[in-house]
Scaffold this active site. Structure first.
Site, mmCIF file in Angstrom:
data_model
loop_
_atom_site.group_PDB
_atom_site.id
_atom_site.type_symbol
_atom_site.label_atom_id
_atom_site.label_comp_id
_atom_site.label_asym_id
_atom_site.label_seq_id
_atom_site.Cartn_x
_atom_site.Cartn_y
_atom_site.Cartn_z
ATOM 1 N N PRO A 34 48.927 48.850 55.413
ATOM 2 C CA PRO A 34 48.206 50.102 55.153
ATOM 3 C C PRO A 34 49.027 51.126 54.375
ATOM 4 C CG PRO A 34 47.768 49.349 57.390
ATOM 5 C CD PRO A 34 48.803 48.423 56.824
ATOM 6 N N TRP A 41 44.432 43.689 53.656
ATOM 7 C CA TRP A 41 44.002 43.023 52.416
ATOM 8 C C TRP A 41 44.391 41.548 52.396
ATOM 9 C CZ3 TRP A 41 40.799 46.472 51.357
ATOM 10 C CH2 TRP A 41 41.122 47.825 51.292
ATOM 11 N N THR A 95 43.611 37.843 52.284
ATOM 12 C CA THR A 95 42.580 36.838 52.032
ATOM 13 C C THR A 95 42.665 35.770 53.118
ATOM 14 O OG1 THR A 95 42.657 37.186 49.642
ATOM 15 C CG2 THR A 95 41.753 35.095 50.404
ATOM 16 N N ARG A 115 51.216 35.313 39.314
ATOM 17 C CA ARG A 115 50.563 36.256 38.403
ATOM 18 C C ARG A 115 49.856 35.589 37.225
ATOM 19 N NH1 ARG A 115 55.015 41.032 39.285
ATOM 20 N NH2 ARG A 115 53.828 42.082 40.925
ATOM 21 N N GLN A 161 24.657 44.556 14.011
ATOM 22 C CA GLN A 161 26.112 44.601 13.998
ATOM 23 C C GLN A 161 26.677 45.206 15.287
ATOM 24 O OE1 GLN A 161 27.653 46.567 10.545
ATOM 25 N NE2 GLN A 161 27.453 44.756 9.246
ATOM 26 N N GLY A 194 21.546 45.366 28.655
ATOM 27 C CA GLY A 194 20.772 46.574 28.892
ATOM 28 C C GLY A 194 20.342 46.690 30.342
ATOM 29 N N GLY A 195 19.108 47.092 30.555
ATOM 30 C CA GLY A 195 18.593 47.253 31.916
ATOM 31 C C GLY A 195 18.661 45.970 32.718
ATOM 32 N N GLU A 222 47.563 41.576 43.895
ATOM 33 C CA GLU A 222 48.810 40.946 43.445
ATOM 34 C C GLU A 222 49.509 41.759 42.356
ATOM 35 O OE1 GLU A 222 49.272 36.723 43.325
ATOM 36 O OE2 GLU A 222 47.232 36.443 44.086
ATOM 37 N N THR A 236 48.906 45.941 40.869
ATOM 38 C CA THR A 236 47.936 46.663 40.050
ATOM 39 C C THR A 236 48.356 46.657 38.583
ATOM 40 O OG1 THR A 236 49.091 48.773 40.299
ATOM 41 C CG2 THR A 236 47.438 48.210 41.989
#
Length: 408
Positions: free
Chosen positions: A132, A162, A164, A267, A303, A364-365, A388, A390
């Site tokens: 934490p 955090w 996994t 990484r 374009q 789009g939408g 792993e 930022t």
């Protein structure tokens, strides 16, 4: 030493096509369901185990590929299928890398097979480093490991976050402080075997993305593990701590800590995950732009759309090249003199966020709805610039490497 090449050999192409088929036929059809459920997709993991993808043998073959391209190729194809499910399939690998990076041959042979189980009884493992109050700042870690010499046991106390597969894993690999005076150099990694008293799952996180992957706190309360669960063994730890103390006195070169060794190795693989997600979103956007018509012609004829797609493809290919270079360098023993591993993760992660956002814009939408997968891909992509290390930490590592400053 394998020469760097952009051409996959026949065996690699066969594996790539096999993985792509599994991602297309098994992972993608299940992606939306498990994202909504926010649960570990055990049936998909079991299917991966049945065909040999979720297994120690498969990852060992890719890990020991002499070109270094086995792991990034596998990560890209699986995460092209879906990031959340793929992370559930490969998440055990981070714990396995932790053992490979720091453990003895006996520990590797004993614990890594237990992390996977078998096709009839699949297991997962968890690597527990973040806390934490200590995420990127590993020097601020508070979880302690105290040696009980009389019983030859280590006693662990603290809270990890955090993680996994945290709490649902059989085997947990826990990084803890053994000498607080040495900062991040006073850390060590421990195996916590299945059903060890004192280890429990804390909060399970409800996440923005990668929701099919289980992420939770791991609470350690007087967790006792046998001495042989210290990765690398006590003799090696004592020698390392003695060197660190001596260098601290003399102001000499710093030594690498256990958690950093694991992250450094992983990484470029995270970069490959980001490439897979970006490529998936780009392909959806490309297909949509070819078939969606406005003002009497496909929108790709404009374009404004075409140039976006051109940039997206260019950035994806550039990210893949950086990942492949770093992976090849790591495998062939070439040092990251310019933080090439961090470069690959930084660029690929930022590319994934940008490309998935552009894919939504092109749709789009429709891109904003859950009827199309790009909104999920955009949510998933956000994690790559966070976990792993930022993007800010990657830039710090790169800058310090270029300047010659120490990386803490």
């Amino acid at each position: 030493m394998a020469e760097f090449t952009l051409d996959l050999n026949d065996d690699q192409k066969q594996v790539r096509d096999w993985l792509h088929g599994f991602a297309a036929d098994v992972i993608r059809p299940a992606a939306s369901e498990w994202d909504e459920r926010e649960e570990t997709p055990w049936p998909v993991i079991q299917e991966a185990a049945k065909v040999g993808i979720y297994s120690l043998d498969f990852y060992a073959q890719q890990f020991f590929d002499p070109t270094g391209l086995g792991i990034p190729m596998a990560m890209e194809e699986l995460f092209w299928g879906d990031a959340g499910i793929a992370l559930s399939i490969v998440g055990t690998g981070l714990a396995a890398v932790g053992v490979l990076a720091n453990g003895t041959e006996e520990q590797i042979g004993t614990w890594i097979p237990q992390m996977y189980g078998d096709a009839n009884d699949v297991k997962v493992a968890a690597f527990c480093s973040s806390e934490p109050d200590a995420g990127s700042d590993v020097a601020s870690m508070r979880t302690r490991a105290v040696y009980d010499e009389a019983k030859d046991e280590w006693v662990l106390n603290g809270t990890k976050t955090w993680a996994t597969n945290g709490g649902i894993a059989g085997v947990h690999v826990v990084v803890a402080v053994v000498d607080a005076d040495l900062g991040s150099k006073g850390h060590a990694s421990f195996i916590v075997p299945p059903a060890t008293p004192g280890l429990s799952q804390g909060q399970k996180f409800k996440k923005h993305g990668i929701r099919a992957s289980h992420t939770a706190e791991v609470v350690l309360e007087d967790v006792r593990v046998p001495g042989h669960c210290l990765l690398g063994g006590k003799e090696k730890l004592d020698e390392r701590l003695a060197r660190a103390r001596e260098r601290a006195k003399s102001g000499g070169e710093r030594v690498k800590n256990a958690a950093m060794a694991t992250f450094e190795a992983s990484r470029p693989a995270v970069g490959a995950m980001a490439v897979g997600t970006a490529r998936a979103a780009y392909e959806v956007a490309l297909d949509y732009a070819k078939t969606r018509s406005q003002f009497g012609r496909p929108i790709i004829d404009n374009q404004g759309i075409a140039f976006q797609l051109a940039d997206m493809r260019t950035q994806i290919d550039a990210a893949r090249l950086l990942v492949w270079r770093a992976s090849w360098m790591a495998t062939t023993g070439k040092p990251f003199t310019s933080a090439e591993g961090s470069m690959s993760k930084l660029y690929a992660s930022e590319t994934a966020k940008k490309v998935t956002a552009q894919a939504i814009q092109i749709l789009g939408g429709n891109g904003f709805t859950r009827e199309y997968p790009v909104e999920r891909m955009h949510r998933d992509a956000a994690i790559y610039t966070i976990f792993e290390g930022t993007s800010e930490i990657q830039r710090l590592v790169i800058a310090r490497t270029l300047s010659g400053m120490p990386i803490r």
